[in-house]
Structure formats: structure tokens, C-alpha cells
Design a protein around this motif. Structure first.
Motif, PDB file in Angstrom:
ATOM      1  N   ALA A   1      -6.236 -43.564  -3.972  1.00 24.30           N
ATOM      2  CA  ALA A   1      -5.875 -42.533  -2.995  1.00 24.30           C
ATOM      3  C   ALA A   1      -4.351 -42.388  -2.894  1.00 24.30           C
ATOM      4  CB  ALA A   1      -6.479 -42.861  -1.633  1.00 24.30           C
ATOM      5  N   MET A   2      -3.660 -43.519  -2.885  1.00 27.89           N
ATOM      6  CA  MET A   2      -2.193 -43.471  -2.833  1.00 27.89           C
ATOM      7  C   MET A   2      -1.623 -42.778  -4.056  1.00 27.89           C
ATOM      8  SD  MET A   2      -1.062 -47.238  -1.467  1.00 27.89           S
ATOM      9  CE  MET A   2      -1.488 -47.861   0.152  1.00 27.89           C
ATOM     10  N   ALA A   3      -2.116 -43.151  -5.219  1.00 28.48           N
ATOM     11  CA  ALA A   3      -1.608 -42.556  -6.459  1.00 28.48           C
ATOM     12  C   ALA A   3      -1.894 -41.060  -6.508  1.00 28.48           C
ATOM     13  CB  ALA A   3      -2.234 -43.258  -7.663  1.00 28.48           C
ATOM     14  N   THR A   4      -3.109 -40.676  -6.039  1.00 31.73           N
ATOM     15  CA  THR A   4      -3.449 -39.248  -6.054  1.00 31.73           C
ATOM     16  C   THR A   4      -2.546 -38.459  -5.130  1.00 31.73           C
ATOM     17  OG1 THR A   4      -5.759 -39.796  -6.538  1.00 31.73           O
ATOM     18  CG2 THR A   4      -5.299 -37.597  -5.665  1.00 31.73           C
ATOM     19  N   LEU A   5      -2.320 -38.982  -3.921  1.00 30.39           N
ATOM     20  CA  LEU A   5      -1.448 -38.288  -2.978  1.00 30.39           C
ATOM     21  C   LEU A   5      -0.008 -38.212  -3.493  1.00 30.39           C
ATOM     22  CD1 LEU A   5      -2.776 -39.752   0.406  1.00 30.39           C
ATOM     23  CD2 LEU A   5      -3.046 -37.405  -0.442  1.00 30.39           C
ATOM     24  N   GLU A   6       0.462 -39.297  -4.100  1.00 30.76           N
ATOM     25  CA  GLU A   6       1.815 -39.288  -4.658  1.00 30.76           C
ATOM     26  C   GLU A   6       1.932 -38.252  -5.772  1.00 30.76           C
ATOM     27  OE1 GLU A   6       4.708 -41.504  -3.757  1.00 30.76           O
ATOM     28  OE2 GLU A   6       3.371 -41.127  -2.062  1.00 30.76           O
ATOM     29  N   PHE A   7       0.908 -38.182  -6.625  1.00 28.37           N
ATOM     30  CA  PHE A   7       0.905 -37.220  -7.724  1.00 28.37           C
ATOM     31  C   PHE A   7       0.942 -35.786  -7.178  1.00 28.37           C
ATOM     32  CE2 PHE A   7      -1.431 -34.470 -10.683  1.00 28.37           C
ATOM     33  CZ  PHE A   7      -0.675 -34.657 -11.833  1.00 28.37           C
ATOM     34  N   LEU A   8       0.124 -35.511  -6.162  1.00 27.70           N
ATOM     35  CA  LEU A   8       0.082 -34.172  -5.587  1.00 27.70           C
ATOM     36  C   LEU A   8       1.408 -33.808  -4.909  1.00 27.70           C
ATOM     37  CD1 LEU A   8      -3.515 -34.187  -4.065  1.00 27.70           C
ATOM     38  CD2 LEU A   8      -2.737 -33.009  -6.138  1.00 27.70           C
ATOM     39  N   LEU A   9       1.986 -34.747  -4.175  1.00 28.38           N
ATOM     40  CA  LEU A   9       3.256 -34.489  -3.512  1.00 28.38           C
ATOM     41  C   LEU A   9       4.382 -34.267  -4.529  1.00 28.38           C
ATOM     42  CD1 LEU A   9       3.199 -37.059  -0.561  1.00 28.38           C
ATOM     43  CD2 LEU A   9       3.108 -34.569  -0.379  1.00 28.38           C
ATOM     44  N   TYR A  10       4.395 -35.056  -5.578  1.00 20.79           N
ATOM     45  CA  TYR A  10       5.437 -34.922  -6.604  1.00 20.79           C
ATOM     46  C   TYR A  10       5.400 -33.523  -7.226  1.00 20.79           C
ATOM     47  CZ  TYR A  10       8.106 -35.611 -10.872  1.00 20.79           C
ATOM     48  OH  TYR A  10       9.019 -35.476 -11.893  1.00 20.79           O
ATOM     49  N   HIS A  11       4.217 -33.076  -7.606  1.00 18.04           N
ATOM     50  CA  HIS A  11       4.106 -31.752  -8.226  1.00 18.04           C
ATOM     51  C   HIS A  11       4.392 -30.634  -7.224  1.00 18.04           C
ATOM     52  CE1 HIS A  11       2.739 -32.425 -12.371  1.00 18.04           C
ATOM     53  NE2 HIS A  11       2.239 -33.555 -11.903  1.00 18.04           N
ATOM     54  N   LEU A  12       4.046 -30.849  -5.953  1.00 14.18           N
ATOM     55  CA  LEU A  12       4.359 -29.846  -4.942  1.00 14.18           C
ATOM     56  C   LEU A  12       5.881 -29.685  -4.782  1.00 14.18           C
ATOM     57  CD1 LEU A  12       3.532 -27.938  -2.635  1.00 14.18           C
ATOM     58  CD2 LEU A  12       3.507 -29.947  -1.121  1.00 14.18           C
ATOM     59  N   PHE A  13       6.588 -30.805  -4.660  1.00 17.58           N
ATOM     60  CA  PHE A  13       8.035 -30.747  -4.499  1.00 17.58           C
ATOM     61  C   PHE A  13       8.713 -30.260  -5.794  1.00 17.58           C
ATOM     62  CE2 PHE A  13       7.416 -34.287  -1.214  1.00 17.58           C
ATOM     63  CZ  PHE A  13       7.449 -33.378  -0.159  1.00 17.58           C
ATOM     64  N   LYS A  14       8.171 -30.633  -6.918  1.00 18.71           N
ATOM     65  CA  LYS A  14       8.730 -30.196  -8.191  1.00 18.71           C
ATOM     66  C   LYS A  14       8.620 -28.695  -8.348  1.00 18.71           C
ATOM     67  CE  LYS A  14      10.468 -31.562 -12.218  1.00 18.71           C
ATOM     68  NZ  LYS A  14      11.727 -32.356 -12.328  1.00 18.71           N
ATOM     69  N   ARG A  15       7.468 -28.149  -7.973  1.00 20.53           N
ATOM     70  CA  ARG A  15       7.257 -26.710  -8.099  1.00 20.53           C
ATOM     71  C   ARG A  15       8.169 -25.927  -7.157  1.00 20.53           C
ATOM     72  NH1 ARG A  15       2.249 -26.871  -7.567  1.00 20.53           N
ATOM     73  NH2 ARG A  15       2.005 -26.240  -5.378  1.00 20.53           N
ATOM     74  N   ARG A  16       8.504 -26.489  -6.033  1.00 20.23           N
ATOM     75  CA  ARG A  16       9.380 -25.826  -5.071  1.00 20.23           C
ATOM     76  C   ARG A  16      10.860 -26.089  -5.334  1.00 20.23           C
ATOM     77  NH1 ARG A  16       6.441 -26.227   0.877  1.00 20.23           N
ATOM     78  NH2 ARG A  16       4.523 -25.109   0.286  1.00 20.23           N
ATOM     79  N   GLY A  17      11.164 -26.861  -6.362  1.00 21.07           N
ATOM     80  CA  GLY A  17      12.543 -27.113  -6.714  1.00 21.07           C
ATOM     81  C   GLY A  17      13.238 -28.179  -5.889  1.00 21.07           C
ATOM     82  N   TRP A  18      12.490 -28.999  -5.217  1.00 24.19           N
ATOM     83  CA  TRP A  18      13.086 -30.064  -4.420  1.00 24.19           C
ATOM     84  C   TRP A  18      13.378 -31.301  -5.233  1.00 24.19           C
ATOM     85  CZ3 TRP A  18      11.820 -30.659   1.414  1.00 24.19           C
ATOM     86  CH2 TRP A  18      11.877 -29.403   2.042  1.00 24.19           C
ATOM     87  N   LEU A  19      12.777 -31.424  -6.373  1.00 24.96           N
ATOM     88  CA  LEU A  19      12.991 -32.570  -7.246  1.00 24.96           C
ATOM     89  C   LEU A  19      13.387 -32.100  -8.643  1.00 24.96           C
ATOM     90  CD1 LEU A  19      10.010 -34.895  -6.252  1.00 24.96           C
ATOM     91  CD2 LEU A  19      12.412 -35.207  -5.672  1.00 24.96           C
TER      92      LEU A  19
END
Length: 332
Positions: A314-332
């Protein structure tokens, strides 16, 4: 001290009397001759002899001795007094230095007083001595040539400043240079040099306008030939170009400073977004681990066989989803 003293007759340098009074008397007797004395940072005692012999006004003498004057033109009963500020630019250190040249002209005499190292006087005298036709015009020719050489050098300084400012602009907008902690200091220092340049060029407009015959009500300036008006107008036109360049440089350096500060603000916002994104990603596993680290007795998940792998997944899945969300928005 007296740097040079000469009598000019019919456009030629002649050997005259060493005594200033005799030299002036001779020049006035010949009619088409004049005395030119050049001094460098004279003391009050050294200048007293010149003052007495040529009848210079005490207020102008005080200005010539103390220096630190604005460019100006003053008319007295027996002489005309003009202050110019030659400028030099050291490109390596981005420093504008100014000197001062005071010019007295009157009936058959020219007295120049120099303060500082940057001065066109020596070159002006050599050029005039090589041009007898110009030198025959008397003290007016000396005043025009000094003003012309000073303003022409302004044009060169303005060009050098423009070149260095373009380099600074390229540095500010480069991918790496604009973020240097010293960039803002360099820009502000450059702006100070332009201000120093402006103090030399701006106030000179009024004196040159008067010398060109375009002053208040077209009033003539004594000790200046009317035939010299077109020449002074030409110098004034060059000065206008210099002042336009100075205004342009000042606006450009202000725009560069504003652009640099805006860049720094944008970069800080980017950094804050990245920090916030990583903090959010770190908060999710921390929260889950904190909940399951409370060790309450009635937590059924603690007794499941697959509890640990499920929580890690669950932790890994949430981290993966958050990473791609921030990446798509240009935050990372």
C-alpha cells in the motif's frame, strides 16, 4: 604644477617670454596670438600667480582649486569658465572613473586646470599644434577641441558599457549563471557606474547649448566666436547621442535586475514545490507507519498473516501514484 606653457602666434607655437605677464602682453600686442597655460592639480600658492596675471574671478578660482564640480559654464567680466568631466572605463573591473578639466578663456589666453588622471588635454594640444588653421581661431579653438575630445571619448565609453552590459545580460539569462548569489550585486554595481557616467554627461548639455548659440534668447557668449557655433552644435549633437545611450543603458540594467529578481523568485517557487512534493510523499508512509506503530490490542490487522506485505504494498502504491501525480504537474 604647470605642465605646459606656450604662446601661439598665427597658428604656430613660438618661444615666448618665461614671465606670464610679459607673455600675455606680447600675445595681446600681436593681436592674433594667445597664451595657453596647463596646470595639474595646482596648490593655492601655485595658482595665485596665474590668478593675478590673468585676472581670474575668485569664485572660479575656488572651483578650480577644490574640484568636485558639476559640468557648467560661467561668464565673468574678464573670462569664461567651463568645467568638463572626462570619463574612463576599466572594462576588467567594470569601474567608471571621472576626472575634471577646468577651462578659463579670455582676451588672448587659455588656462586649463586638470584634476585626476583621465584627461584629453595632452592629446588635444598635440592635435591642435598639428592643425595651424584651427589653432589660428585662438582660445575658442582650444575650448572647442577640449569639449569635442571629451564628448567623443564619452561615445567610446558608452560603447564599452553597452558591450559589457550585453555580456551581463547573457549571464543573467544563462541556465546556470543567473542564479549566482553575486549576480544581483554585479548588476547593482553596474548601475552605479552608469549613474557616475550620467553625472558627467547630463549637466554638460546646458553649457554646450549656450556655446552653440541656442541658449536663452540666443544670447551670445563672450570670448566665443560666432563662427564656432556650428562646431559646438556638432559637439552638442554627439552629447545628445551619449545621453540617449546612457538613458538606454540605465533602463536596460534596471530591466535586467528586475528579470534577475523574477528569475530568483521563480526558482525559489520551484524549489518550494519540489520540497513540498517530497514532503507529501514522505508523509504518507510516515502516517501509515505511525498508525500501525501504536500497538493497540484491538487492531485486527496486526494478527493477519499478510498484514506486513499488504502495508508495504500500500505504501509503495501510494508513493508511486503521488510521484507520477507531482511529475505530471511539473513539481518534480
Amino acid at each position: 604644477m604647470i605642465v605646459d606653457c606656450a604662446v601661439y602666434h598665427d597658428g604656430r607655437r613660438t618661444e615666448g617670454p618665461e614671465d606670464l605677464s610679459d607673455a600675455l602682453t606680447l600675445a595681446r600686442a600681436e593681436g592674433d596670438a594667445f597664451v595657453w597655460i596647463g596646470l595639474y592639480e595646482p596648490t593655492e600658492q601655485e595658482f595665485d600667480l596665474v590668478t593675478d596675471e590673468f585676472g581670474l574671478h575668485p569664485l572660479a578660482v575656488e572651483d578650480a582649486l577644490k574640484a568636485h564640480q558639476r559640468p557648467k559654464l560661467e561668464v565673468f567680466d574678464d573670462s569664461l569658465f567651463m568645467v568638463l568631466k572626462p570619463v574612463a572605463y576599466e572594462a576588467e573591473s567594470d569601474v567608471v572613473t571621472t576626472g575634471e578639466v577646468m577651462v578659463f578663456i579670455g582676451d588672448s589666453f587659455v588656462v586649463t586646470v586638470r584634476h585626476g588622471e583621465c584627461s584629453p588635454l595632452a592629446e588635444v594640444r598635440r592635435r591642435l599644434e598639428a592643425d595651424p588653421e584651427m589653432l589660428r581661431q585662438g582660445p575658442t579653438a582650444a575650448l572647442y577641441s577640449i569639449a569635442d575630445a571629451t564628448v567623443d571619448h564619452y561615445l567610446g565609453v558608452a560603447t564599452e558599457l553597452q558591450t559589457d552590459l550585453e555580456g551581463l545580460e547573457a549571464e543573467v539569462f544563462s541556465p546556470s549563471g543567473g542564479g549566482s548569489r553575486h549576480t544581483a550585486s554585479r548588476i547593482y554595481t553596474f548601475k552605479r557606474q552608469i549613474l557616475e557616467f550620467r553625472r558627467a554627461t547630463g549637466p554638460l548639455t546646458v553649457p554646450l547649448t549656450r556655446l552653440s548659440g541656442s541658449g536663452t534668447a540666443g544670447a551670445p557668449v563672450p570670448f566665443v566666436h560666432e563662427k564656432a557655433h556650428p562646431f559646438f552644435r556638432d559637439v552638442n549633437d554627439h552629447l545628445a547621442r551619449v545621453n540617449e545611450s546612457v538613458e538606454s543603458l540605465d533602463r536596460l540594467v534596471s530591466d535586467i535586475l528586475s528579470a534577475h529578481l523574477a528569475q530568483m523568485s521563480v526558482r525559489q517557487n520551484d524549489d518550494m514545490r519540489k520540497i513540498s512534493a517530497w514532503a507529501a510523499m514522505a508523509a504518507v508512509p510516515t502516517m501509515i507507519a505511525g498508525i500501525y506503530g501504536m500497538n493497540f490490542d484491538h487492531m485486527p490487522e496486526l494478527h493477519w498473516l499478510w498484514s506486513y506485505p499488504a502495508v508495504i504494498l500500500a505504501m509503495a502504491t501510494l508513493e508511486f501514484l503521488l510521484y507520477h501525480l507531482f511529475k505530471r504537474r511539473g513539481w518534480l
